[in-house]
Design a protein around this motif. Structure first.
Motif, mmCIF file in Angstrom:
data_model
loop_
_atom_site.group_PDB
_atom_site.id
_atom_site.type_symbol
_atom_site.label_atom_id
_atom_site.label_comp_id
_atom_site.label_asym_id
_atom_site.label_seq_id
_atom_site.Cartn_x
_atom_site.Cartn_y
_atom_site.Cartn_z
ATOM 1 N N VAL A 45 23.256 -48.750 -29.593
ATOM 2 C CA VAL A 45 23.051 -48.966 -28.164
ATOM 3 C C VAL A 45 21.787 -48.211 -27.775
ATOM 4 N N GLN A 46 20.933 -48.881 -27.026
ATOM 5 C CA GLN A 46 19.663 -48.286 -26.613
ATOM 6 C C GLN A 46 19.484 -48.441 -25.107
ATOM 7 N N SER A 47 18.809 -47.481 -24.506
ATOM 8 C CA SER A 47 18.370 -47.649 -23.123
ATOM 9 C C SER A 47 16.921 -48.118 -23.151
ATOM 10 N N VAL A 48 16.538 -48.841 -22.099
ATOM 11 C CA VAL A 48 15.165 -49.325 -21.958
ATOM 12 C C VAL A 48 14.675 -48.863 -20.590
ATOM 13 N N ASN A 49 13.482 -48.241 -20.551
ATOM 14 C CA ASN A 49 12.944 -47.817 -19.254
ATOM 15 C C ASN A 49 11.947 -48.851 -18.732
ATOM 16 N N ALA A 50 11.369 -48.594 -17.572
ATOM 17 C CA ALA A 50 10.494 -49.563 -16.907
ATOM 18 C C ALA A 50 9.231 -49.892 -17.708
ATOM 19 N N THR A 51 8.805 -48.991 -18.585
ATOM 20 C CA THR A 51 7.615 -49.262 -19.397
ATOM 21 C C THR A 51 7.961 -49.981 -20.701
ATOM 22 N N GLY A 52 9.265 -50.184 -20.957
ATOM 23 C CA GLY A 52 9.698 -50.833 -22.184
ATOM 24 C C GLY A 52 10.033 -49.867 -23.300
ATOM 25 N N ALA A 53 9.879 -48.569 -23.057
ATOM 26 C CA ALA A 53 10.226 -47.568 -24.080
ATOM 27 C C ALA A 53 11.738 -47.582 -24.310
ATOM 28 N N VAL A 54 12.116 -47.416 -25.553
ATOM 29 C CA VAL A 54 13.516 -47.508 -25.970
ATOM 30 C C VAL A 54 14.000 -46.143 -26.434
ATOM 31 N N GLN A 55 15.249 -45.809 -26.078
ATOM 32 C CA GLN A 55 15.852 -44.547 -26.524
ATOM 33 C C GLN A 55 17.231 -44.850 -27.100
ATOM 34 N N LEU A 56 17.525 -44.317 -28.274
ATOM 35 C CA LEU A 56 18.823 -44.498 -28.912
ATOM 36 C C LEU A 56 19.884 -43.684 -28.174
ATOM 37 N N LEU A 57 20.998 -44.344 -27.803
ATOM 38 C CA LEU A 57 22.089 -43.662 -27.102
ATOM 39 C C LEU A 57 23.333 -43.497 -27.977
ATOM 40 N N TRP A 58 23.544 -44.427 -28.908
ATOM 41 C CA TRP A 58 24.788 -44.461 -29.695
ATOM 42 C C TRP A 58 24.516 -45.241 -30.968
#
Length: 106
Positions: A45-58
């Motif tokens: 599961v990843q989050s996506v911010n307004a610039t399209g950057a992705v961060q791993l959450l799970w």
């Protein structure tokens, strides 16, 4: 699978049920094997911010057993505007992955 867009800071956490069960070396021999993820695959599961950057959450890989499992709360960063679920399948045809009852907390 990607969530509908939401405002940055609107979602603080999420939860969901997941199922990842498949046939691999451990099912045949009864002994866990390092290559199990090659047979089952992996889910993240990843989050996506307004610039399209992705961060791993799970993240989970390999056979998680025959039962549905609950995951939560999974915290969502303040700059997130969407969340996406990704499953990369393994090499075995008898692997199963599913999601259910995804909930977002505001």
């Amino acid at each position: 699978l990607i969530s509908p867009a939401f405002g940055a800071g609107d979602v603080t956490a999420m939860s969901f049920w997941y199922h990842m069960w498949g046939i691999g070396p451990e099912a045949q021999s009864g002994v866990p094997c390092d290559e199990v993820a090659d047979f089952m695959g992996e889910t993240y599961v990843q989050s996506v911010n307004a610039t399209g950057a992705v961060q791993l959450l799970w993240y989970r890989r390999g056979d998680q057993g025959p039962d549905w499992r609950y995951s939560g709360p999974v915290y969502v960063p303040e700059d997130a505007v969407a969340v996406r679920f990704v499953h990369e399948t393994g090499i075995h045809w008898a692997s199963d992955a599913a999601l259910d009852d995804v909930a977002f907390f505001f």
